[in-house]
Design an enzyme around this catalytic site. Sequence first.
Site, PDB file in Angstrom:
ATOM      1  N   SER A 162       0.857  -1.186   0.000  1.00 11.85           N
ATOM      2  CA  SER A 162       0.000   0.000   0.000  1.00 11.85           C
ATOM      3  C   SER A 162       0.887   1.229   0.000  1.00 11.85           C
ATOM      4  CB  SER A 162      -0.894   0.011   1.243  1.00 11.85           C
ATOM      5  OG  SER A 162      -1.535   1.261   1.397  1.00 11.85           O
ATOM      6  N   TYR A 210      -1.646  -0.244  10.375  1.00 14.40           N
ATOM      7  CA  TYR A 210      -1.858  -0.646   8.978  1.00 14.40           C
ATOM      8  C   TYR A 210      -0.681  -0.217   8.113  1.00 14.40           C
ATOM      9  CZ  TYR A 210      -3.513  -0.965   4.233  1.00 14.40           C
ATOM     10  OH  TYR A 210      -3.601  -1.259   2.894  1.00 14.40           O
TER      11      TYR A 210
END
Length: 254
Positions: free
Chosen positions: A141, A154
């Site tokens: 990501s 995250y």
Amino acid sequence: MATSKVVFITGATSGFGEAAAQVFADAGWSLVLSGRRFERLKTLQDKLASQVPVHIIELDVRDSDSVAAAVAALPADFADITTLINNAGLALSPQPAQKVDLDDWKTMIDTNVTGLVNVTHALLPTLINHGAGASIINIGSIAGQWPYPGSHVYGASKAFVKQFSYNLRCDLLGTGVRVTDLAPGIAETEFTLVRTKGDQAASDNLYRGTTPLSARDIAEQMFYIATLPDHMNINRVEVMPVRQAWQPFAIDRD
């Protein structure tokens, strides 16, 4: 009869994983699809089985014993994995770190880090045995590269994915196995609904007034990476929609 190429996709029940299954099926690859929601896997298998051979595995990637057993039990026609797509992952709790439930942090680590490691470790012998042309595509990501509020664990888990991909690439030098970190920006999938724990309004608000990536956009990147000439390795791909860029540094003001 199996095709000459087999892709193993984790997290295949929605989003990037489901889209990847369709893209690879359209190209004639055999599919090994894993996920925790069996009914969704079965629906996807029924949809694609007229195109290519499809093997489905109800699997929680966080359970290393289950992962190892699933890999050991692959039918012969699906055992020679050409490409592994480590797609299973999630984000939870976009609130500031001090307001997040610790269990949410643990769930992200268990899935995004431990799960990816479990599947990679189980399939490395197969991929190395395949040799030239084999690929590992780890879904990272932009959060693993660029900090933003609410990213906390995250983002850190995706930073692990990036560095693990780089380190794994070094270890696999000489085996012919390629490793890529594919890092998407904002994309419209079930991901945001999971992150907001089912808050549809909050999920919809993230995409309001802009044009995010689609799941197929990222699936097509996966296919491009997997079908490069054997002598080529893309180390990292960072993909954003045109209407997304980096945020300015956060500043606390009076």
